[in-house]
Design a protein around this motif. Structure first.
Motif, PDB file in Angstrom:
ATOM      1  N   PRO A 119      -5.576  -6.203  -2.501  1.00  0.00           N
ATOM      2  CA  PRO A 119      -4.731  -7.173  -1.673  1.00  0.00           C
ATOM      3  C   PRO A 119      -4.014  -7.815  -3.028  1.00  0.00           C
ATOM      4  O   PRO A 119      -4.592  -8.131  -3.903  1.00  0.00           O
ATOM      5  CB  PRO A 119      -5.624  -8.247  -0.993  1.00  0.00           C
ATOM      6  CG  PRO A 119      -7.249  -7.661  -1.087  1.00  0.00           C
ATOM      7  CD  PRO A 119      -6.995  -6.620  -2.280  1.00  0.00           C
ATOM      8  N   VAL A 120      -2.902  -8.153  -2.635  1.00  0.00           N
ATOM      9  CA  VAL A 120      -1.803  -8.718  -3.886  1.00  0.00           C
ATOM     10  C   VAL A 120      -0.909  -9.644  -3.345  1.00  0.00           C
ATOM     11  O   VAL A 120      -0.718  -9.598  -2.047  1.00  0.00           O
ATOM     12  CB  VAL A 120      -0.908  -7.488  -4.341  1.00  0.00           C
ATOM     13  CG1 VAL A 120      -1.751  -6.331  -5.236  1.00  0.00           C
ATOM     14  CG2 VAL A 120       0.035  -6.643  -3.387  1.00  0.00           C
ATOM     15  N   SER A 121      -0.465 -10.431  -4.290  1.00  0.00           N
ATOM     16  CA  SER A 121       0.392 -11.530  -4.078  1.00  0.00           C
ATOM     17  C   SER A 121       1.718 -11.081  -3.748  1.00  0.00           C
ATOM     18  O   SER A 121       2.049 -10.251  -4.680  1.00  0.00           O
ATOM     19  CB  SER A 121       0.150 -12.820  -4.665  1.00  0.00           C
ATOM     20  OG  SER A 121       0.488 -12.405  -6.061  1.00  0.00           O
ATOM     21  N   ARG A 122       2.959 -11.996  -3.275  1.00  0.00           N
ATOM     22  CA  ARG A 122       4.139 -11.595  -3.460  1.00  0.00           C
ATOM     23  C   ARG A 122       4.670 -11.732  -4.944  1.00  0.00           C
ATOM     24  O   ARG A 122       5.355 -11.098  -5.165  1.00  0.00           O
ATOM     25  CB  ARG A 122       4.861 -12.995  -2.405  1.00  0.00           C
ATOM     26  CG  ARG A 122       5.547 -12.240  -1.470  1.00  0.00           C
ATOM     27  CD  ARG A 122       6.119 -13.182  -0.365  1.00  0.00           C
ATOM     28  NE  ARG A 122       6.784 -14.040  -0.779  1.00  0.00           N
ATOM     29  CZ  ARG A 122       7.362 -14.592   0.183  1.00  0.00           C
ATOM     30  NH1 ARG A 122       6.830 -14.868   1.702  1.00  0.00           N
ATOM     31  NH2 ARG A 122       8.262 -15.626  -0.126  1.00  0.00           N
ATOM     32  N   LEU A 208       5.651  -5.459   1.688  1.00  0.00           N
ATOM     33  CA  LEU A 208       4.934  -4.698   0.739  1.00  0.00           C
ATOM     34  C   LEU A 208       3.637  -5.413   0.743  1.00  0.00           C
ATOM     35  O   LEU A 208       2.597  -4.598   0.192  1.00  0.00           O
ATOM     36  CB  LEU A 208       5.707  -5.120  -0.764  1.00  0.00           C
ATOM     37  CG  LEU A 208       6.930  -3.857  -0.838  1.00  0.00           C
ATOM     38  CD1 LEU A 208       8.070  -4.275  -0.292  1.00  0.00           C
ATOM     39  CD2 LEU A 208       6.893  -3.454  -2.177  1.00  0.00           C
ATOM     40  N   VAL A 209       3.204  -6.621   0.590  1.00  0.00           N
ATOM     41  CA  VAL A 209       2.257  -7.106   0.699  1.00  0.00           C
ATOM     42  C   VAL A 209       0.973  -6.620   1.944  1.00  0.00           C
ATOM     43  O   VAL A 209       0.202  -6.144   1.601  1.00  0.00           O
ATOM     44  CB  VAL A 209       2.042  -8.645   1.076  1.00  0.00           C
ATOM     45  CG1 VAL A 209       0.674  -9.160   1.301  1.00  0.00           C
ATOM     46  CG2 VAL A 209       2.861  -9.530  -0.135  1.00  0.00           C
ATOM     47  N   GLN A 210       1.624  -6.533   2.971  1.00  0.00           N
ATOM     48  CA  GLN A 210       0.891  -5.497   4.148  1.00  0.00           C
ATOM     49  C   GLN A 210       0.735  -4.027   3.683  1.00  0.00           C
ATOM     50  O   GLN A 210      -0.498  -3.844   4.140  1.00  0.00           O
ATOM     51  CB  GLN A 210       1.817  -5.802   5.505  1.00  0.00           C
ATOM     52  CG  GLN A 210       2.175  -7.130   5.846  1.00  0.00           C
ATOM     53  CD  GLN A 210       3.095  -6.912   7.166  1.00  0.00           C
ATOM     54  OE1 GLN A 210       3.720  -6.193   7.474  1.00  0.00           O
ATOM     55  NE2 GLN A 210       2.964  -8.162   8.074  1.00  0.00           N
ATOM     56  N   LEU A 211       1.575  -3.684   3.265  1.00  0.00           N
ATOM     57  CA  LEU A 211       1.397  -2.190   3.000  1.00  0.00           C
ATOM     58  C   LEU A 211       0.156  -2.075   1.771  1.00  0.00           C
ATOM     59  O   LEU A 211      -0.653  -1.380   2.199  1.00  0.00           O
ATOM     60  CB  LEU A 211       2.728  -1.618   2.254  1.00  0.00           C
ATOM     61  CG  LEU A 211       2.509  -0.166   1.575  1.00  0.00           C
ATOM     62  CD1 LEU A 211       2.165   0.809   2.571  1.00  0.00           C
ATOM     63  CD2 LEU A 211       3.676   0.366   0.729  1.00  0.00           C
ATOM     64  N   CYS A 212       0.191  -2.916   0.577  1.00  0.00           N
ATOM     65  CA  CYS A 212      -1.089  -2.983   0.014  1.00  0.00           C
ATOM     66  C   CYS A 212      -2.082  -3.269   0.543  1.00  0.00           C
ATOM     67  O   CYS A 212      -3.129  -2.563   0.190  1.00  0.00           O
ATOM     68  CB  CYS A 212      -0.556  -4.048  -1.385  1.00  0.00           C
ATOM     69  SG  CYS A 212       0.660  -3.449  -2.252  1.00  0.00           S
ATOM     70  N   GLU A 213      -2.179  -4.208   1.472  1.00  0.00           N
ATOM     71  CA  GLU A 213      -3.379  -4.479   2.366  1.00  0.00           C
ATOM     72  C   GLU A 213      -4.028  -3.278   3.043  1.00  0.00           C
ATOM     73  O   GLU A 213      -4.996  -3.054   3.118  1.00  0.00           O
ATOM     74  CB  GLU A 213      -3.061  -5.660   3.371  1.00  0.00           C
ATOM     75  CG  GLU A 213      -3.683  -6.846   2.663  1.00  0.00           C
ATOM     76  CD  GLU A 213      -2.882  -8.076   3.625  1.00  0.00           C
ATOM     77  OE1 GLU A 213      -2.603  -9.147   3.235  1.00  0.00           O
ATOM     78  OE2 GLU A 213      -2.802  -7.802   4.790  1.00  0.00           O
ATOM     79  N   MET A 214      -3.117  -2.504   3.733  1.00  0.00           N
ATOM     80  CA  MET A 214      -3.449  -1.420   4.583  1.00  0.00           C
ATOM     81  C   MET A 214      -3.953  -0.351   3.669  1.00  0.00           C
ATOM     82  O   MET A 214      -4.752   0.373   4.051  1.00  0.00           O
ATOM     83  CB  MET A 214      -2.165  -1.008   5.457  1.00  0.00           C
ATOM     84  CG  MET A 214      -1.849  -1.937   6.677  1.00  0.00           C
ATOM     85  SD  MET A 214      -1.084  -0.915   7.637  1.00  0.00           S
ATOM     86  CE  MET A 214       0.614  -1.348   7.043  1.00  0.00           C
ATOM     87  N   LEU A 215      -3.128  -0.238   2.570  1.00  0.00           N
ATOM     88  CA  LEU A 215      -3.697   0.953   1.548  1.00  0.00           C
ATOM     89  C   LEU A 215      -5.123   0.654   1.261  1.00  0.00           C
ATOM     90  O   LEU A 215      -5.881   1.463   0.998  1.00  0.00           O
ATOM     91  CB  LEU A 215      -2.625   1.157   0.426  1.00  0.00           C
ATOM     92  CG  LEU A 215      -1.181   1.760   0.813  1.00  0.00           C
ATOM     93  CD1 LEU A 215      -0.516   1.780  -0.490  1.00  0.00           C
ATOM     94  CD2 LEU A 215      -1.292   3.218   1.244  1.00  0.00           C
ATOM     95  N   HIS A 216      -5.248  -0.572   0.626  1.00  0.00           N
ATOM     96  CA  HIS A 216      -6.563  -1.220   0.191  1.00  0.00           C
ATOM     97  C   HIS A 216      -7.616  -0.699   1.214  1.00  0.00           C
ATOM     98  O   HIS A 216      -8.817  -0.441   1.188  1.00  0.00           O
ATOM     99  CB  HIS A 216      -6.392  -2.477  -0.145  1.00  0.00           C
ATOM    100  CG  HIS A 216      -7.717  -3.198  -0.663  1.00  0.00           C
ATOM    101  ND1 HIS A 216      -8.474  -2.449  -1.625  1.00  0.00           N
ATOM    102  CD2 HIS A 216      -8.695  -4.200  -0.372  1.00  0.00           C
ATOM    103  CE1 HIS A 216      -9.454  -3.090  -2.111  1.00  0.00           C
ATOM    104  NE2 HIS A 216      -9.763  -4.216  -1.052  1.00  0.00           N
ATOM    105  N   SER A 217      -7.290  -1.348   2.422  1.00  0.00           N
ATOM    106  CA  SER A 217      -8.222  -1.122   3.560  1.00  0.00           C
ATOM    107  C   SER A 217      -8.803   0.334   3.571  1.00  0.00           C
ATOM    108  O   SER A 217      -9.731   0.619   4.281  1.00  0.00           O
ATOM    109  CB  SER A 217      -8.009  -1.571   4.807  1.00  0.00           C
ATOM    110  OG  SER A 217      -6.895  -0.743   5.606  1.00  0.00           O
ATOM    111  N   ARG A 218      -7.946   1.328   3.408  1.00  0.00           N
ATOM    112  CA  ARG A 218      -8.160   2.815   3.367  1.00  0.00           C
ATOM    113  C   ARG A 218      -8.772   3.344   2.069  1.00  0.00           C
ATOM    114  O   ARG A 218      -8.515   4.436   1.750  1.00  0.00           O
ATOM    115  CB  ARG A 218      -6.903   3.563   3.988  1.00  0.00           C
ATOM    116  CG  ARG A 218      -6.609   3.104   5.040  1.00  0.00           C
ATOM    117  CD  ARG A 218      -5.548   4.082   5.909  1.00  0.00           C
ATOM    118  NE  ARG A 218      -6.243   5.253   6.128  1.00  0.00           N
ATOM    119  CZ  ARG A 218      -5.801   6.469   5.795  1.00  0.00           C
ATOM    120  NH1 ARG A 218      -4.898   6.455   5.188  1.00  0.00           N
ATOM    121  NH2 ARG A 218      -6.589   7.548   6.388  1.00  0.00           N
ATOM    122  N   GLY A 219      -8.936   2.575   1.152  1.00  0.00           N
ATOM    123  CA  GLY A 219      -9.464   2.908  -0.222  1.00  0.00           C
ATOM    124  C   GLY A 219      -8.051   3.486  -1.016  1.00  0.00           C
ATOM    125  O   GLY A 219      -8.705   4.235  -2.172  1.00  0.00           O
TER     126      GLY A 219
END
Ligand code: OOG
Ligand code: MG
Length: 262
Positions: A119-122, A208-219
């Motif tokens: 998860p990353v910040s803006r 982009l924040v959402q994309l990083c979250e979604m990618l992270h949730s899938r490893g």
């Protein structure tokens, strides 16, 4: 869905794409298909493309604006993968020969210079972005009449991603007020869509924040060198042969697409 069904479905979608043929939505055959199954089908479909020599160049976010969520009657942001073969150069004619029912939409694209993990910040995103440009995405669903009715169907179909075009003008992120750029898309000089960049997740950086979250949730992580389309600001518009599409984004410049006669 089990592994065999996931692979079989990815192959069905891939064949339909290659043969430019419409198919019934997948959830008719697999009503129990989950969003997780759908992302696995998307992964398997991308693996098929990479195995035939395509190169992954980035990601696209979808359904990040209210206009798009209403147009498609779906309510959650989703992501898909971009490959080199999907990129259309600004100054070449685009042929509709390889599309079923192509639509175009106004977007903003980001070039990511540093890998983003977790998860990353803006602010972390701002540090990782090397450039921003005006972009248009050409969508084409493999499903009958571009209707899929469910998130799993569209996610499995790589979120209807088909082609994308980026402006040759690339700006530095600190030169822009990303929350408030006017975006105007014209076809043959007539305005067909107009909105502020804030329609994209309140600020395209939030996509982009959402994309990083979604990618992270899938490893997964967002690799350095990625191009990211933040999602359309407005509804998509059907593409027709022999037209000229032009998107102007305030302070960012223009990107154009010439649609060939066939
Ligand atoms: C899904 C893809 C949506 C966007 O920018 O909102 C999308 C679709 O409209 O079929 O790419
Ligand atoms: Mg899009």
């Amino acid at each position: 869905m089990d592994k065999n069904e996931i692979l079989k479905t990815a192959k069905t979608l891939n064949e339909a794409t290659m043969e430019i043929r419409e198919i019934e939505r997948l959830t008719l055959t697999y009503p129990e298909m989950s969003l997780d199954d759908a992302y696995q089908i998307q992964d398997a479909g991308i693996a098929i493309r990479l195995a035939r020599g395509e190169r992954q160049v980035g990601f696209k976010m979808g359904l990040t604006s209210k206009a798009k969520r209403e147009q498609m009657n779906l309510n959650t942001p989703i992501y898909g993968v971009l490959t080199d073969v999907m990129r259309v150069q600004e100054d070449t004619a685009f042929s509709l020969k390889y599309s079923l029912h192509a639509k175009i939409e106004p977007e903003i694209a980001f070039f990511i210079d540093k890998e983003l993990k977790g998860p990353v910040s803006r602010n972390q995103i701002i540090e990782a972005v090397s450039g921003v440009c005006a972009a248009m995405e050409i969508l084409d669903s493999r499903f009958l009449n571009f209707k899929y009715f469910s998130l799993p169907d569209v996610v499995a179909d790589n979120c209807s991603s088909s082609y994308f075009v980026l402006s040759n003008t690339v700006k530095k992120i600190n030169e822009l007020d990303l929350e408030n750029l006017e975006m105007e898309m014209k076809i043959n000089e007539e305005t067909v869509q107009k909105a502020s960049s804030k329609e994209i997740s309140g600020n395209p950086l939030n996509s982009l924040v959402q994309l990083c979250e979604m990618l992270h949730s899938r490893g997964l992580t967002l690799p350095a060198g990625s191009i990211v389309l933040a999602g359309a600001a407005t509804q998509a518009v059907a593409l027709t042969a022999g037209t000229q599409v032009l998107l102007t984004v305030e302070n960012l410049g223009n990107v154009g697409l010439r649609v060939g006669l066939e």
